[in-house]
Design a protein around this motif. Structure first.
Motif, PDB file in Angstrom:
ATOM      1  N   HIS A 192       0.645  -1.112   0.117  1.00  0.00           N
ATOM      2  CA  HIS A 192      -0.242  -0.014   0.166  1.00  0.00           C
ATOM      3  C   HIS A 192       0.683   1.253   0.063  1.00  0.00           C
ATOM      4  O   HIS A 192       0.760   2.454  -0.720  1.00  0.00           O
ATOM      5  CB  HIS A 192      -0.935  -0.037   1.060  1.00  0.00           C
ATOM      6  N   TYR A 193       1.825   1.334   0.710  1.00  0.00           N
ATOM      7  CA  TYR A 193       2.770   2.253   0.823  1.00  0.00           C
ATOM      8  C   TYR A 193       3.477   2.764  -0.558  1.00  0.00           C
ATOM      9  O   TYR A 193       3.460   3.831  -1.212  1.00  0.00           O
ATOM     10  CB  TYR A 193       3.970   1.941   1.777  1.00  0.00           C
ATOM     11  N   ALA A 194       3.900   1.737  -1.446  1.00  0.00           N
ATOM     12  CA  ALA A 194       4.343   1.955  -2.864  1.00  0.00           C
ATOM     13  C   ALA A 194       3.226   2.203  -3.552  1.00  0.00           C
ATOM     14  O   ALA A 194       3.216   3.086  -4.500  1.00  0.00           O
ATOM     15  CB  ALA A 194       5.171   0.584  -3.173  1.00  0.00           C
ATOM     16  N   TYR A 195       2.153   1.572  -3.483  1.00  0.00           N
ATOM     17  CA  TYR A 195       0.940   1.558  -4.265  1.00  0.00           C
ATOM     18  C   TYR A 195       0.462   3.386  -4.248  1.00  0.00           C
ATOM     19  O   TYR A 195       0.229   4.131  -5.231  1.00  0.00           O
ATOM     20  CB  TYR A 195      -0.481   1.226  -3.732  1.00  0.00           C
ATOM     21  N   GLU A 196       0.601   4.000  -3.080  1.00  0.00           N
ATOM     22  CA  GLU A 196       0.233   5.395  -2.704  1.00  0.00           C
ATOM     23  C   GLU A 196       1.257   6.276  -3.263  1.00  0.00           C
ATOM     24  O   GLU A 196       1.125   7.373  -3.602  1.00  0.00           O
ATOM     25  CB  GLU A 196       0.033   5.709  -1.172  1.00  0.00           C
ATOM     26  N   LYS A 197       2.532   5.729  -3.534  1.00  0.00           N
ATOM     27  CA  LYS A 197       3.638   6.399  -4.167  1.00  0.00           C
ATOM     28  C   LYS A 197       3.422   6.077  -5.874  1.00  0.00           C
ATOM     29  O   LYS A 197       4.344   6.705  -6.524  1.00  0.00           O
ATOM     30  CB  LYS A 197       5.022   5.889  -3.827  1.00  0.00           C
ATOM     31  N   GLY A 198       2.469   5.653  -6.346  1.00  0.00           N
ATOM     32  CA  GLY A 198       2.214   5.458  -7.930  1.00  0.00           C
ATOM     33  C   GLY A 198       2.426   4.210  -8.421  1.00  0.00           C
ATOM     34  O   GLY A 198       2.384   4.153  -9.587  1.00  0.00           O
ATOM     35  N   MET A 199       2.916   2.989  -7.554  1.00  0.00           N
ATOM     36  CA  MET A 199       3.022   1.627  -8.266  1.00  0.00           C
ATOM     37  C   MET A 199       1.692   1.254  -8.828  1.00  0.00           C
ATOM     38  O   MET A 199       0.687   1.263  -8.202  1.00  0.00           O
ATOM     39  CB  MET A 199       3.489   0.640  -7.230  1.00  0.00           C
ATOM     40  N   ASP A 200       1.814   0.659 -10.064  1.00  0.00           N
ATOM     41  CA  ASP A 200       0.837   0.052 -10.527  1.00  0.00           C
ATOM     42  C   ASP A 200       0.617  -1.455 -10.304  1.00  0.00           C
ATOM     43  O   ASP A 200       1.643  -2.254 -10.245  1.00  0.00           O
ATOM     44  CB  ASP A 200       0.786   0.028 -12.087  1.00  0.00           C
ATOM     45  N   ILE A 201      -0.556  -2.047  -9.860  1.00  0.00           N
ATOM     46  CA  ILE A 201      -0.689  -3.381  -9.464  1.00  0.00           C
ATOM     47  C   ILE A 201      -1.539  -4.277 -10.285  1.00  0.00           C
ATOM     48  O   ILE A 201      -2.642  -3.638 -10.801  1.00  0.00           O
ATOM     49  CB  ILE A 201      -1.224  -3.333  -7.987  1.00  0.00           C
ATOM     50  N   PHE A 202      -0.976  -5.257 -10.865  1.00  0.00           N
ATOM     51  CA  PHE A 202      -1.749  -6.110 -11.704  1.00  0.00           C
ATOM     52  C   PHE A 202      -1.879  -7.628 -11.050  1.00  0.00           C
ATOM     53  O   PHE A 202      -0.994  -8.135 -11.061  1.00  0.00           O
ATOM     54  CB  PHE A 202      -1.055  -6.145 -13.171  1.00  0.00           C
ATOM     55  N   GLU A 203      -3.004  -7.600 -10.486  1.00  0.00           N
ATOM     56  CA  GLU A 203      -3.459  -9.082  -9.720  1.00  0.00           C
ATOM     57  C   GLU A 203      -4.017 -10.006 -10.926  1.00  0.00           C
ATOM     58  O   GLU A 203      -4.498  -9.437 -12.033  1.00  0.00           O
ATOM     59  CB  GLU A 203      -4.378  -8.892  -8.715  1.00  0.00           C
ATOM     60  N   HIS A 204      -4.050 -11.257 -10.575  1.00  0.00           N
ATOM     61  CA  HIS A 204      -4.484 -12.308 -11.808  1.00  0.00           C
ATOM     62  C   HIS A 204      -3.754 -12.155 -12.724  1.00  0.00           C
ATOM     63  O   HIS A 204      -4.434 -12.240 -13.975  1.00  0.00           O
ATOM     64  CB  HIS A 204      -6.037 -12.222 -11.690  1.00  0.00           C
ATOM     65  N   THR A 205      -2.588 -11.960 -12.968  1.00  0.00           N
ATOM     66  CA  THR A 205      -1.686 -11.731 -14.423  1.00  0.00           C
ATOM     67  C   THR A 205      -0.691 -12.894 -14.108  1.00  0.00           C
ATOM     68  O   THR A 205       0.256 -12.690 -13.379  1.00  0.00           O
ATOM     69  CB  THR A 205      -1.344 -10.479 -14.410  1.00  0.00           C
ATOM     70  N   GLU A 206      -0.656 -13.975 -14.884  1.00  0.00           N
ATOM     71  CA  GLU A 206       0.228 -15.164 -15.069  1.00  0.00           C
ATOM     72  C   GLU A 206       1.326 -14.598 -15.870  1.00  0.00           C
ATOM     73  O   GLU A 206       1.183 -14.318 -17.134  1.00  0.00           O
ATOM     74  CB  GLU A 206      -0.330 -16.265 -15.030  1.00  0.00           C
ATOM     75  N   VAL A 207       2.531 -14.704 -15.160  1.00  0.00           N
ATOM     76  CA  VAL A 207       3.617 -14.355 -16.320  1.00  0.00           C
ATOM     77  C   VAL A 207       3.931 -15.787 -17.345  1.00  0.00           C
ATOM     78  O   VAL A 207       4.255 -16.773 -16.573  1.00  0.00           O
ATOM     79  CB  VAL A 207       5.024 -13.914 -15.561  1.00  0.00           C
ATOM     80  N   LEU A 208       4.013 -15.557 -18.356  1.00  0.00           N
ATOM     81  CA  LEU A 208       4.120 -16.839 -19.560  1.00  0.00           C
ATOM     82  C   LEU A 208       5.505 -16.665 -20.034  1.00  0.00           C
ATOM     83  O   LEU A 208       6.035 -17.809 -20.174  1.00  0.00           O
ATOM     84  CB  LEU A 208       3.155 -16.571 -20.599  1.00  0.00           C
ATOM     85  N   GLY A 209       6.296 -15.610 -20.055  1.00  0.00           N
ATOM     86  CA  GLY A 209       7.812 -15.725 -20.450  1.00  0.00           C
ATOM     87  C   GLY A 209       8.210 -14.517 -20.117  1.00  0.00           C
ATOM     88  O   GLY A 209       7.745 -13.234 -20.288  1.00  0.00           O
ATOM     89  N   ILE A 210       9.700 -14.461 -20.067  1.00  0.00           N
ATOM     90  CA  ILE A 210      10.537 -13.163 -19.732  1.00  0.00           C
ATOM     91  C   ILE A 210      11.435 -13.027 -20.728  1.00  0.00           C
ATOM     92  O   ILE A 210      12.360 -14.164 -21.031  1.00  0.00           O
ATOM     93  CB  ILE A 210      11.037 -13.171 -18.468  1.00  0.00           C
ATOM     94  N   GLN A 211      11.657 -11.854 -21.591  1.00  0.00           N
ATOM     95  CA  GLN A 211      12.753 -11.896 -22.702  1.00  0.00           C
ATOM     96  C   GLN A 211      13.630 -10.547 -22.666  1.00  0.00           C
ATOM     97  O   GLN A 211      12.968  -9.602 -22.593  1.00  0.00           O
ATOM     98  CB  GLN A 211      11.894 -11.924 -24.082  1.00  0.00           C
ATOM     99  N   ASP A 212      14.709 -10.847 -22.363  1.00  0.00           N
ATOM    100  CA  ASP A 212      15.841  -9.767 -22.268  1.00  0.00           C
ATOM    101  C   ASP A 212      16.209  -9.233 -23.386  1.00  0.00           C
ATOM    102  O   ASP A 212      16.841  -9.985 -24.205  1.00  0.00           O
ATOM    103  CB  ASP A 212      16.797  -9.947 -21.135  1.00  0.00           C
ATOM    104  N   ILE A 213      15.769  -8.218 -23.831  1.00  0.00           N
ATOM    105  CA  ILE A 213      16.138  -7.678 -25.208  1.00  0.00           C
ATOM    106  C   ILE A 213      17.071  -6.123 -24.885  1.00  0.00           C
ATOM    107  O   ILE A 213      16.177  -5.264 -24.734  1.00  0.00           O
ATOM    108  CB  ILE A 213      14.893  -7.364 -26.209  1.00  0.00           C
ATOM    109  N   GLU A 214      18.346  -6.299 -24.779  1.00  0.00           N
ATOM    110  CA  GLU A 214      19.144  -5.373 -24.725  1.00  0.00           C
ATOM    111  C   GLU A 214      18.556  -4.293 -23.739  1.00  0.00           C
ATOM    112  O   GLU A 214      18.853  -4.682 -22.686  1.00  0.00           O
ATOM    113  CB  GLU A 214      19.553  -4.701 -26.076  1.00  0.00           C
ATOM    114  N   GLU A 215      18.146  -3.122 -23.944  1.00  0.00           N
ATOM    115  CA  GLU A 215      17.868  -2.065 -22.923  1.00  0.00           C
ATOM    116  C   GLU A 215      16.613  -2.219 -22.259  1.00  0.00           C
ATOM    117  O   GLU A 215      16.261  -1.473 -21.625  1.00  0.00           O
ATOM    118  CB  GLU A 215      17.874  -0.891 -23.638  1.00  0.00           C
ATOM    119  N   ARG A 216      15.784  -3.373 -22.647  1.00  0.00           N
ATOM    120  CA  ARG A 216      14.579  -3.509 -21.978  1.00  0.00           C
ATOM    121  C   ARG A 216      14.280  -4.941 -21.871  1.00  0.00           C
ATOM    122  O   ARG A 216      14.827  -5.940 -22.455  1.00  0.00           O
ATOM    123  CB  ARG A 216      13.429  -2.907 -22.971  1.00  0.00           C
TER     124      ARG A 216
END
Length: 399
Positions: A192-216
């Motif tokens: 909640h502290y981070a949320y009040e500082k502007g963090m976006d929260i995405f629940e019920h969101t399963e990660v299917l893959g992570i791809q590191d592409i140079e700067e992102r």
């Protein structure tokens, strides 16, 4: 979805979760945190204070995994004693790690003080007793090592223990500067502290893959694609996306909570209590004057399926607790089993992916997971900023 606990969880009765406002994702975040348990929450707290734009991605609901099954004992001492860690990784590194755990205790108090609601954090002393006469020499050796490096510690003989508690043990170390907390409220308070500082929260969101592409980094999920400059994976004891952590051994633990107790005069100074034998019994009091106790860990990759086996473990746990406090009538209200992970060298796994420079991991393995998560959040803060941290080589993924 991996099932991490079963039974009636006490902490869930102490906090009512509220929905977070649904938001449109940003085109690019500074950091995406995968996992909304304790490690993700504390990382969010630290990075929000650094001004990063953050997306917190959780496949179920934040605070719902192992966090609710945590017993909330916070200690700078670890499952592996300081003098034994010295033999394993060298004196300088071992002391450095223990001092980082002590610093993490102070940082956890800071989180508690800045959370938008009470997280039931209280500084406590811990009684660490020798389970048998054979453990006294180890305990003395540990006392000497802790004392040498300035840790707040006393050595108690059997008569000292009997003077303060209704049980006797061969010896004990008393450490100061530890704490107890409501782990669910701490986790949600940090979020909640981070949320009040502007963090976006995405629940019920399963990660299917992570791809590191140079700067992102491109994160593919059941809720579309996210982009971030860096990703921090904090999935705890659940499977770790994009990487197998070689040090992770899963175990099952058992925990119980009594009904509130009117007279706690038999329990000296609300100390937290644990012991030298493995697996160990550990216990504490709550704000409602309940005893929460846990232990009897087993090497298992999944929760036990036999209710008879589970009930036997709970009966054993209750018996061990009753033996320590023979004159107390203890009525039990909550009991739960949970999966947790330990590393083969009893240290957490924290740091940058060995081949993907924009992906980081904070896997707080072990019985001291909340302290490791706090320590790890600051370590990752330093890594993201390009600063050196003395714990980096101790806790790196490939070690």
């Amino acid at each position: 979805m991996m099932k991490l606990h079963t039974g009636s969880l006490y902490w869930e009765s102490t906090f009512t979760k509220e929905d977070f406002v649904k938001v449109n994702r940003q085109d690019m975040y500074d950091v995406a945190i995968i996992g909304g348990g304790m490690s993700g929450a504390l990382t969010a707290y630290v990075l929000a204070n650094e001004g990063y734009s953050i997306a917190l991605i959780e496949q179920e609901e934040v605070g719902g995994g192992s966090t609710s099954a945590n017993t909330g004992l916070l200690q700078f001492s670890n499952d592996i004693m300081l003098h034994e860690l010295m033999e394993q990784i060298g004196e300088e590194k071992a002391v450095e790690f223990y001092q980082a755990c002590k610093k993490a205790m102070e940082n956890l108090q800071d989180v508690a003080e800045h959370a938008p609601f009470d997280v039931q954090f209280h500084t406590r002393e811990s009684l660490y007793y020798a389970s048998t006469e054979g453990d006294v020499a180890r305990l003395r050796k540990e006392f000497v090592a802790l004392k040498k490096y300035g840790f707040p510690v006393e050595f108690w003989e059997p008569e000292d223990i009997v003077a303060h508690f209704p049980f006797s043990q061969p010896a004990a170390i008393v450490t100061a500067g530890d704490a107890e907390v409501n782990p669910l409220r701490l986790c949600m308070g940090a979020i909640h502290y981070a949320y009040e500082k502007g963090m976006d929260i995405f629940e019920h969101t399963e990660v299917l893959g992570i791809q590191d592409i140079e700067e992102r980094v491109l994160i593919k999920t059941t809720n579309g694609e996210f982009q971030a400059k860096s990703v921090v994976v904090t999935t705890g004891y659940a499977p770790t996306p994009d990487m197998k952590i070689p040090q992770k051994d899963l175990k099952v633990t058992y925990a119980i909570a009594t009904q509130p107790i009117d007279d706690l005069s038999f329990w000296h100074d609300r100390m937290m209590i644990w012991e030298t034998k493995r697996p160990y019994l550990y216990m504490r009091l709550t704000d409602e004057n309940r005893i929460v106790a846990g232990g009897l860990d087993q090497n298992m990759d999944t929760l036990p399926s036999s209710q008879e086996e589970i009930d036997k473990k709970f009966a054993q746990l209750k018996q061990e607790l009753q033996e320590l406090f023979p004159n107390q009538k203890l009525d039990f209200e909550y009991e739960w089993t949970a999966l947790f992970g330990e590393s083969t060298d009893e240290l957490p796994v924290i740091g940058r992916h060995p081949f993907e420079p924009n992906i980081y991991y904070l896997i707080g393995l072990g019985g001291n997971g909340t302290v490791y998560s706090m320590l790890g959040a600051y370590l990752l803060r330093d890594e993201l900023a390009g600063k050196s941290n003395p714990n980096e080589p101790i806790l790196e993924i490939e070690r």
